[in-house]
Write an enzyme that holds these catalytic residues in place. Structure first.
Site, PDB file in Angstrom:
ATOM      1  N   TYR A 142      -5.884  10.449   4.595  1.00 21.02           N
ATOM      2  CA  TYR A 142      -4.683  10.544   3.818  1.00 21.02           C
ATOM      3  C   TYR A 142      -4.960  11.427   2.496  1.00 21.02           C
ATOM      4  O   TYR A 142      -6.051  11.668   2.208  1.00 21.02           O
ATOM      5  CB  TYR A 142      -3.966   9.243   3.628  1.00 21.02           C
ATOM      6  CG  TYR A 142      -3.658   8.439   4.867  1.00 21.02           C
ATOM      7  CD1 TYR A 142      -2.983   8.949   5.911  1.00 21.02           C
ATOM      8  CD2 TYR A 142      -4.014   7.251   4.998  1.00 21.02           C
ATOM      9  CE1 TYR A 142      -2.932   8.607   7.359  1.00 21.02           C
ATOM     10  CE2 TYR A 142      -3.777   6.362   6.362  1.00 21.02           C
ATOM     11  CZ  TYR A 142      -3.125   7.213   7.508  1.00 21.02           C
ATOM     12  OH  TYR A 142      -2.984   6.691   8.628  1.00 21.02           O
TER      13      TYR A 142
ATOM     14  N   CYS B 242     -10.832  -6.880  20.547  1.00 20.74           N
ATOM     15  CA  CYS B 242     -10.416  -6.109  21.636  1.00 20.74           C
ATOM     16  C   CYS B 242      -9.446  -4.775  21.219  1.00 20.74           C
ATOM     17  O   CYS B 242      -9.179  -3.810  21.982  1.00 20.74           O
ATOM     18  CB  CYS B 242      -9.543  -6.884  22.826  1.00 20.74           C
ATOM     19  SG  CYS B 242      -7.982  -7.498  22.167  1.00 20.74           S
TER      20      CYS B 242
ATOM     21  N   CYS C  41      -0.948  -9.177  20.178  1.00 17.95           N
ATOM     22  CA  CYS C  41      -2.214  -9.644  19.888  1.00 17.95           C
ATOM     23  C   CYS C  41      -2.914 -10.405  21.477  1.00 17.95           C
ATOM     24  O   CYS C  41      -1.813 -11.301  22.016  1.00 17.95           O
ATOM     25  CB  CYS C  41      -2.526 -10.697  18.877  1.00 17.95           C
ATOM     26  SG  CYS C  41      -4.104 -11.254  18.481  1.00 17.95           S
TER      27      CYS C  41
ATOM     28  N   ARG D 135      -7.260  -8.003  11.504  1.00 16.37           N
ATOM     29  CA  ARG D 135      -7.279  -8.609  12.961  1.00 16.37           C
ATOM     30  C   ARG D 135      -7.509  -9.933  12.579  1.00 16.37           C
ATOM     31  O   ARG D 135      -6.825 -10.745  13.449  1.00 16.37           O
ATOM     32  CB  ARG D 135      -8.423  -7.916  13.869  1.00 16.37           C
ATOM     33  CG  ARG D 135      -7.829  -6.534  14.078  1.00 16.37           C
ATOM     34  CD  ARG D 135      -9.097  -5.731  14.662  1.00 16.37           C
ATOM     35  NE  ARG D 135     -10.162  -5.558  13.858  1.00 16.37           N
ATOM     36  CZ  ARG D 135     -11.355  -5.023  14.262  1.00 16.37           C
ATOM     37  NH1 ARG D 135     -11.530  -4.628  15.440  1.00 16.37           N
ATOM     38  NH2 ARG D 135     -12.144  -4.763  13.290  1.00 16.37           N
TER      39      ARG D 135
ATOM     40  N   CYS E 101     -10.412 -13.722  16.389  1.00 14.43           N
ATOM     41  CA  CYS E 101     -10.023 -12.423  17.103  1.00 14.43           C
ATOM     42  C   CYS E 101     -11.195 -11.973  17.984  1.00 14.43           C
ATOM     43  O   CYS E 101     -12.484 -12.372  17.655  1.00 14.43           O
ATOM     44  CB  CYS E 101     -10.012 -11.576  15.747  1.00 14.43           C
ATOM     45  SG  CYS E 101     -10.232  -9.880  16.372  1.00 14.43           S
TER      46      CYS E 101
ATOM     47  N   GLU F 275       0.756  -1.008   0.275  1.00 14.29           N
ATOM     48  CA  GLU F 275       0.068  -0.012  -0.053  1.00 14.29           C
ATOM     49  C   GLU F 275       0.596   1.172  -0.048  1.00 14.29           C
ATOM     50  O   GLU F 275       1.414   1.285   1.152  1.00 14.29           O
ATOM     51  CB  GLU F 275      -0.901  -0.178   1.221  1.00 14.29           C
ATOM     52  CG  GLU F 275      -1.980   0.939   1.557  1.00 14.29           C
ATOM     53  CD  GLU F 275      -2.521   0.911   2.917  1.00 14.29           C
ATOM     54  OE1 GLU F 275      -3.809   0.762   2.657  1.00 14.29           O
ATOM     55  OE2 GLU F 275      -2.091   0.840   3.901  1.00 14.29           O
TER      56      GLU F 275
HETATM   57 FE1  SF4 Z   1      -8.244  -9.594  17.326  1.00 15.13          FE
HETATM   58 FE2  SF4 Z   1      -7.495  -8.376  19.702  1.00 15.13          FE
HETATM   59 FE3  SF4 Z   1      -5.841 -10.005  18.657  1.00 15.13          FE
HETATM   60 FE4  SF4 Z   1      -6.375  -7.382  17.699  1.00 15.13          FE
HETATM   61  S1  SF4 Z   1      -5.456  -7.889  19.491  1.00 15.13           S
HETATM   62  S2  SF4 Z   1      -6.195  -9.206  16.509  1.00 15.13           S
HETATM   63  S3  SF4 Z   1      -8.373  -7.205  17.987  1.00 15.13           S
HETATM   64  S4  SF4 Z   1      -7.697 -10.763  19.363  1.00 15.13           S
END
Ligand code: SF4
Ligand code: ADP
Length: 687
Positions: A180, A351, A366, A325, A348, A104
């Site tokens: 941007y 959070c 994570c 995520r 995921c 990107e």
């Molecule tokens: Fe998902 Fe939380 Fe991991 Fe981010 S930190 S990828 S929001 S589980």
């Protein structure tokens, strides 16, 4: 196991201009905190996702010129040949697993404050960008670009695109999103130009079109050209010739790009936290795009369910299922679906701790995947862990996030694991916290680990077993890991911002009391100087059960730290909707059971707030009596055959769930692995 035919559609190849994605799993560009100074960390982080089956793996945004400098936030660059070498490590690593690599190319315009390069930021009309996060605001306003600046910008994009091709990328982006520079040209509030680049929608998209053309010129037939664009704001603006300006932009640029990568406009809506937003939240904004273009479309939505993904494709919303995520939490998500193991996906939890790492300026962390960011530094693989030659027994005491993660990782290493938990249910602090408003998705931390533990035959789960030192000594395990968590204290907050004395008296509670079922007598005051989610979530929950609830904090806003996770504005909205009154920049100086005295943190000026109960969400202390008792009985511990006694998670240092999971994982990886406690991790070096 065989793949469920319902998901076959996800494994169809997709043509993107001159290249072909081997399947529909597309890891969209996302911040990882991995700059060009961390090229090996970055290459391994992305390669693991390719290994896990993502057909396209993109690196994060790469600045095309020093006038796009996001420091102190970590950002990558593609300014010269040294940068080409740094990125080539990633493309080679991704290609080795048969995936396409995307980049990107990015110019931040008025959004970047060029703190390092010290160049005046660029903008269409000199308008400063509305900074989402106060903490990242600067005092330097952007300058207006003239016609020569626009030509130069297009030249920078062309040169960067050539470098991207040289670095081995297959998909090269123009990025017109999230505030941007090209995006600023799309919105009349920021673009007040009267030349060919301002005014009508045709004029406002001109820059994006010319950037796409320059990119195509540079990459020729070797790479696909992609456009990433934010459509939320344009979608609510009526168009002159179509339903909205978003429709007009897509129609105008329909064939100018090989791929549409569509998203929201700001981090809190684009990367929405699960506490307030469900999976698939982008669909109402982006569902129209495929109707206006023949080119493939990729979009995101925190998709972790293969049914939701297949449904997006079948219903003609997306061609490629984007993940940021979900790919961090489980880099092997596609492989697990392919092999009929979708129940093993480490979903995921939404959070946004990963986002907070970017705001902190460090490699991604994570909550669900403790190996994220550690693939190269510590040589941690998300799916594999070194087997032990020592098959001796390990006892883990405490089945919260730390204990569960530690048990699972040790069991995978081949140890005979016993996990004892005092309560009838596993989960530790999450047993209570995941029942608070919006936090049910966080239960995935418990459910995924328990699910995997139950599949293993070298694991004994002992719920309802509160162990004392004698029990541990008698159990005769070779290794003991104490993961007994932490407890909330009633400590207050002193005038000089030092730790305060304990707040005593009737009806002074902590979150542990509320978790244990205490229903405080109303009106209730929640006094929060922990400043993460819990104080706000308890206030919201009590408002529904007890009635009149106030929330006071020493910070300038409710749940102040949650600005790091995109949740903060939504916390305020939730508290307002729940009827909770908010008192900021105050501490509780006194509480007599009838009223709390709130003192302004700067002036000390006092005011009285009537309330019958006080819930203090401030400081935690380790629940480490068991550990200390065993430590004191060193000779007996040795005589019992216990060769190592470790602590993991909150019992060592109270933190967020991400810290507990990481601590549990690390203890398990390093048990008898020859690593010294706190051994330095591998430090990266520029390519
Ligand atoms: Fe998902 Fe939380 Fe991991 Fe981010 S930190 S990828 S929001 S589980
Ligand atoms: P962490 O986040 O570090 O995992 P938690 O507080 O979430 O910490 O979990 C700790 C768990 O340990 C709780 O479920 C608690 O019931 C359990 N626990 C605490 N002391 C004992 C003990 N002596 N025996 C068994 N389990 C215990």
């Amino acid at each position: 196991m065989a793949r469920n035919p319902r998901y076959d559609v996800l494994f169809e190849p997709v043509r993107i201009g001159p290249v072909t994605a081997p399947n529909r799993f597309y890891q969209v560009p996302h911040a990882s905190g991995m700059t060009n100074a961390l090229p090996h960390v970055r290459a391994r982080f992305r390669a693991v996702k390719a290994e896990g089956g993502w057909g396209v793996v993109c690196t994060g945004a790469a600045s095309i010129h020093p006038s796009s400098d996001d420091s102190p936030l970590p950002f990558a660059s593609l300014w010269d040949d040294d940068d080409v070498r740094a990125h080539a490590l990633m493309t080679e690593a991704v290609h080795a697993h048969g995936a396409l690599a995307g980049i990107e190319l990015w110019h931040g315009g008025a959004c970047t404050l060029n703190r390092s390069s010290r160049l005046p930021p660029l903008s269409p009309s000199g308008m400063p960008w509305l900074s989402t996060h106060l903490g990242f605001m600067g005092n330097l306003k952007p300058r207006r670009m003239d016609a020569a600046d626009i030509r130069e910008l297009i030249d920078w994009q062309r040169a960067a695109a050539r470098r991207a091709r040289a670095a081995g990328f297959d998909i090269v982006y123009v990025y017109a999103g999230m505030g941007y520079l090209p995006y600023e040209f799309l919105l009349p509030e920021y673009n007040r130009r009267t030349d060919a680049y301002g005014g009508s929608i045709e004029n406002r998209v001109r820059l994006v079109r010319e950037l796409l053309e320059a990119t195509r010129e540079a990459v020729g037939e070797r790479c696909a050209v992609a456009l990433r664009i934010s459509l939320e704001e344009l979608r609510v603006r009526p168009g002159r010739n179509a339903e909205s300006e978003a429709h007009e932009v897509v129609a105008l640029l329909s064939d100018a790009t090989d791929l549409w990568d569509v998203k929201m406009d700001s981090s809190p809506t684009d990367c929405a936290p699960s506490r307030f937003t469900a999976e698939g939240s982008h669909e109402p904004v982006i569902e129209f795009v495929k109707k206006l273009t023949t080119k493939p479309v990729v979009g995101v939505g925190r998709f972790t369910s293969p049914d939701a993904m297949a449904s997006q494709v079948r219903r003609g919303v997306l061609d490629l299922v984007g993940g940021a995520r979900p790919s961090i939490a489980d880099p092997f998500l596609p492989r697990k679906i392919d092999e009929g193991r979708e129940h093993e996906i480490r979903e995921c939890i939404g959070c946004n701790v990963c986002i907070s790492s970017w705001h902190d300026g460090v490699p991604v962390r994570c909550t669900q995947n403790p190996t994220a960011g550690e693939e190269w530094r510590r040589d941690w693989h998300p799916e594999h862990v070194a087997r032990t030659a020592d098959e001796s027994a390990v006892l883990i005491v405490g089945g919260g996030p730390a204990g569960l993660e530690c048990a699972l990782t040790l069991a995978r290493r081949g140890y005979a694991v016993t996990l004892a938990e005092a309560q009838a249910e596993f989960g530790g602090r999450l047993r209570f916290e995941s029942r608070l408003p919006g936090l049910a998705t966080w239960r995935r931390v418990i459910d995924w680990r328990l699910g995997r533990l139950r599949e293993l035959d070298n694991v004994t789960l002992l719920p309802g077993n509160a162990l004392d030192p004698q029990d541990v000594l008698a159990a005769g395990h070779a290794h003991v890991v104490i993961a007994t968590g932490a407890r909330w204290t009633r400590l207050g907050y002193a005038a000089n911002e030092f730790p305060g004395e304990e707040i005593t008296g009737a009806r002074v509670y902590t979150p542990d009391d509320v978790a244990a079922g205490v229903v405080p007598e109303g009106p209730v005051l929640v006094f929060d100087f922990d400043n993460y989610y819990l104080g706000g979530a308890i206030a919201e929950a009590l408002a529904a059960t007890v009635g009149e609830v106030s929330y006071a904090t020493t910070a300038g806003s409710a749940s102040a730290w949650t600005f790091m996770t995109n949740e903060q504005p939504l916390v305020h909205r939730a508290l307002a909707r729940a009827g909770v009154s908010i008192h900021t920049l105050v501490r509780v100086a006194r509480f007599d059971g009838e009223a709390a005295t709130l003192a302004d943190v700067f002036t000390g000026a006092e005011r009285t707030l009537p309330c019958r109960s006080l819930v203090v969400v401030g400081v935690r202390e380790p629940r480490d009596a068991l550990y200390r008792a065993l430590e004191e009985r060193g000779a007996e511990v040795a005589a019992a055959g216990i060769s190592s006694l470790l602590r993991a998670g909150d019992v060592l240092a109270p933190g967020a769930i991400v810290h507990a999971v990481y601590g549990g994982h690390r203890a398990a990886r390093e048990l008898r692995a020859g690593a010294l406690p706190d051994a330095p991790y591998r430090r990266d070096f520029p390519a």
